[in-house]
Scaffold this motif. Structure first.
Motif, PDB file in Angstrom:
ATOM      1  N   TRP A  31       0.820  -1.210   0.000  1.00 55.08           N
ATOM      2  CA  TRP A  31       0.000   0.000   0.000  1.00 55.08           C
ATOM      3  C   TRP A  31       0.854   1.261   0.000  1.00 55.08           C
ATOM      4  O   TRP A  31       0.524   2.247  -0.671  1.00 55.08           O
ATOM      5  N   MET A  32       1.942   1.236   0.760  1.00 51.68           N
ATOM      6  CA  MET A  32       2.829   2.400   0.805  1.00 51.68           C
ATOM      7  C   MET A  32       3.450   2.652  -0.560  1.00 51.68           C
ATOM      8  O   MET A  32       3.487   3.805  -1.040  1.00 51.68           O
ATOM      9  N   ALA A  33       3.927   1.588  -1.205  1.00 55.16           N
ATOM     10  CA  ALA A  33       4.530   1.730  -2.531  1.00 55.16           C
ATOM     11  C   ALA A  33       3.500   2.211  -3.542  1.00 55.16           C
ATOM     12  O   ALA A  33       3.804   3.036  -4.414  1.00 55.16           O
ATOM     13  N   PHE A  34       2.260   1.728  -3.424  1.00 56.40           N
ATOM     14  CA  PHE A  34       1.205   2.146  -4.344  1.00 56.40           C
ATOM     15  C   PHE A  34       0.895   3.628  -4.173  1.00 56.40           C
ATOM     16  O   PHE A  34       0.739   4.359  -5.164  1.00 56.40           O
ATOM     17  N   ALA A  35       0.798   4.089  -2.923  1.00 58.47           N
ATOM     18  CA  ALA A  35       0.499   5.496  -2.666  1.00 58.47           C
ATOM     19  C   ALA A  35       1.608   6.412  -3.189  1.00 58.47           C
ATOM     20  O   ALA A  35       1.332   7.446  -3.817  1.00 58.47           O
TER      21      ALA A  35
END
Length: 234
Positions: free
Chosen positions: A113-117
């Motif tokens: 999720w962090m990488a996606f954001a």
């Protein structure tokens, strides 16, 4: 097609057919559809355990990788219908989703999720800079090509030699390269519109092709950011 020449000449609103704004919206719309298909398939493979059955096929990863290459190289904007172009794009996104599902096993959910954001933020910023900025990409094109060749060569070589010690550095380079490529491909939307906008069928196909390029930019940027900042499962 000389993209750089048309970029320097600017774009023109067509007397008929979609406006540039509508053409751009359709292009990004198809890119988002491709991303939804990829992440949907990847999540489905992970939650249902489908990846386990696929992984039982000898050389499954290489088979899917070759399939992706075949689908991508078979895309010929002048030789397919609009329906075929959309089908090929969706098929490519689905196959990529199967390959992509391995990241759900390799990294924890928070890292994903962090990488996606971060990817969404970086991609959006660079797309806006590329689309609205007055940038001469002809000067950057050799640099981008050299960077992409370097990245491809590194990962190909890493299949035979342990280069994990250099992975973080290469991922940093990959992030930088695909940030520039994202801006470049966003600017090319205007070039495609200028060249194909007066022919509705060609405009629809070129929009799908532009969406595929932006989709690949997002996916590659996400993968490099995930490898750079992500935390692997133990």
């Amino acid at each position: 097609m000389n993209d750089d020449f048309r970029m320097e000449q600017g774009y023109r609103e067509q007397a008929y057919g979609d406006s540039l704004g509508r053409y751009t919206a359709k292009t990004f719309g198809w890119m988002f559809i491709g991303l939804l298909i990829t992440f949907g398939v990847a999540m489905g493979m992970y939650m249902t355990g489908g990846l386990y059955y696929v992984s039982q096929i000898p050389g499954w990863y290489y088979i899917l990788f070759i399939a992706e290459i075949v689908i991508y190289l078979s895309a010929r904007i002048n030789q397919m219908t609009v329906g075929t172009a959309r089908t090929m794009f969706s098929l490519y996104a689905a196959v990529n989703g199967i390959v992509f599902s391995i990241y759900f096993l390799a990294f924890d959910v928070l890292s994903l999720w962090m990488a996606f954001a971060i990817t969404a933020a970086f991609f959006g910023i660079m797309a806006l800079i590329g689309y609205f900025g007055n940038i001469n990409f002809s000067a950057l094109r050799p640099f981008m090509m050299a960077g992409l060749i370097f990245l491809a060569g590194f990962w190909l070589l890493s299949m035979f030699i342990n280069l994990s010690a250099y992975e973080t550095i290469v991922c940093g380079i990959g992030i930088f390269i695909f940030l520039i490529v994202t801006a470049y491909d966003a600017k090319k939307i205007q070039a495609f519109y200028s060249y194909y906008g007066n022919v509705p069928e060609m405009a629809a196909k070129s929009s799908i092709f532009a969406a595929l390029q932006l989709y690949l930019d997002f996916i590659n940027l996400f993968v490099y950011l995930l490898r750079f900042v992500g935390r692997r499962r133990k």
